[in-house]
Design a protein around this motif. Sequence first.
Motif, PDB file in Angstrom:
ATOM      1  N   LYS A 518       3.518   6.373   3.828  1.00 22.35           N
ATOM      2  CA  LYS A 518       2.680   5.363   4.496  1.00 22.35           C
ATOM      3  C   LYS A 518       3.538   4.155   4.906  1.00 22.35           C
ATOM      4  N   GLU A 519       4.493   3.789   4.025  1.00 19.19           N
ATOM      5  CA  GLU A 519       5.362   2.643   4.350  1.00 19.19           C
ATOM      6  C   GLU A 519       6.315   2.984   5.495  1.00 19.19           C
ATOM      7  N   LEU A 520       6.733   4.252   5.580  1.00 14.77           N
ATOM      8  CA  LEU A 520       7.836   4.575   6.480  1.00 14.77           C
ATOM      9  C   LEU A 520       7.425   5.096   7.849  1.00 14.77           C
ATOM     10  N   ILE A 521       6.216   5.657   7.951  1.00 18.38           N
ATOM     11  CA  ILE A 521       5.830   6.226   9.251  1.00 18.38           C
ATOM     12  C   ILE A 521       5.313   5.106  10.144  1.00 18.38           C
ATOM     13  N   PRO A 522       5.907   4.967  11.344  1.00 23.38           N
ATOM     14  CA  PRO A 522       5.492   3.862  12.220  1.00 23.38           C
ATOM     15  C   PRO A 522       4.041   4.045  12.695  1.00 23.38           C
TER      16      PRO A 522
END
Length: 598
Positions: A518-522
């Motif tokens: 969730k943090e990493l996918i734009p």
Amino acid sequence: MKNIRNFCIIAHIDHGKSTLADRLLDYTGAVTEREKQDQLLDNMDLERERGITIKSHAIQMDYKYNGEDYILNLIDTPGHVDFSYEVSRSIAACEGALLIVDAAQSIQAQTISNLYLALENDLEIIPVLNKVDLPSANPEEVTDDIVDLLGCDPEDVIPASGKTGFGVDKILEAIIERVPAPEGNPDAPLKALIFDSVYNSYRGIETYFRVIDGSIKKNQQIKFMATGKQYGADEVGTLKLEQVVKKEIKTGDVGYLITGIKAAKEVKVGDTITDFANPTTDTIEGFEDVKPMVFAGIYPVDTEDYEELRNSMEKLQLNDASLVFQPESSAALGFGFRCGFLGMLHMEIIQERLEREFNMTVITTVPNVSYHAFTKKNPDEIIIVNNPSDLPDPSKLDRVEEPFIKASIITKSDFVGQVMSLCIEKRGQIVNQTYLTPQRVELIFDMPLAEIVFDFYDRLKTVSKGYASFDYHPIGMQKSKLVRVDMLLNGQSVDALSALLHDSNAYSIGKRICEKLKELIPRQQFDIPIQAAIGAKIIARETVKALRKDVTAKCYGGDISRKRKLLEKQKKGKKRMRQVGNVEIPQQAFMAVLKLND
């Protein structure tokens, strides 16, 4: 032949092997003032940056002792557990070994395992107590530890310092006095052992060998016994700091050979070189096949670079015989290779070397180990599962077995509690606990290999403040309750992110992977659901919220239904977009799964 000595240097990480090798080279005059530099034999920039030895390095020194000239062939070896295959190859080419122990750190796990390797090959061991000039050194105590380990006399242990050069003359004296001269028959047909090779883009493959019987001459017709192919020896010579061309390399000596071979597959480390016209009848035994521990997929970022990646991997395999790979394909990443490594550091180094030496940008998938699956239909047939997607359907599955290891951890007695709780968290079972001295404990655990693959080594160093040392060897397969956790992005399964996990921690790891992604996918123009699933059952979910245009900005005042209409219209558009939209996964998302505890 009686004046040749072949020896290697073995030790735990950071006990000063490469520095001591520098001093031996200085003392014997093998390097000039101009060529001197620290860690002279570590010629890869990666080795210098990290301060570790990755490759074994061979070099020849000349030394005069009691009026006679001696030839000393030294092989400096790596200390890290991931490169123990390099050490086993170096040991096979020697008659003696310098066992180096740090006077401040005493005997560590890798010291013991490398020592056993050397003893299995009947090498003469010369114990050296290094770093005696350090203020924190305990020479008397550590000497007693070495005496207990080897059963030698305290006088046999040579105190030395790689930094100041103290004791180097005694070491050279001991090598000449104690290490036996090579045995072999100079009149027998040529028999030589290949212990390393490197790729040179101008001259083809340079093969490093040790002559057991006979001799090898320039322009001689030779044969490699494993492949059965014939070549002409275009150039032979010895390995000084630069290569020195010779007409002949005789029995017992170490040298290099250039035959103009271009194909990496034709040179196998551990092969026997013999004369083509008069071949030897027996090949050299005792070279074990490498057993990879950790598997990961390596894919080119651009699918067109697939063939180039294959060539780069073959050239790298020459120089690092413990790398194993075979082609595979993935729905998310296209064509690539399934690679076997000896550990996580090994995998990191290979990825780094591909980028530096061959300019290949690659994507590495989540590393895992090799499992054995058995189906209910025929419970005796082993299905080897290297990739989570190879696991049969849970309804047909009878059982899954995973590889276990025996881990030996040596630590200070203050940290026993933390180390034990870390191992138990990783599903380890304690087998034995021995106090080597009142301050130092050896813990033996049986553990699943899959649990130590990711971050075990780093966490072990953290909980023991850097004091614990770790070594392991495989003990076979054991039955385990494993499940496949699939990651779904926008309802699509991403095969490169799925993992085989133990039933007990599948839920918590699935949840953590969702949070990390969730943090990493734009963010996109539509909501992206990230789900972890076991079969058809969803066990965790996170949502990456959509970027949205403020469509109600132009409505001020008036009835709420005007705003509602615009929002409903937007909602329909987002829904349509989500059906056709696909999600780009950034490279760091694949790597982040490894570092879940950070």
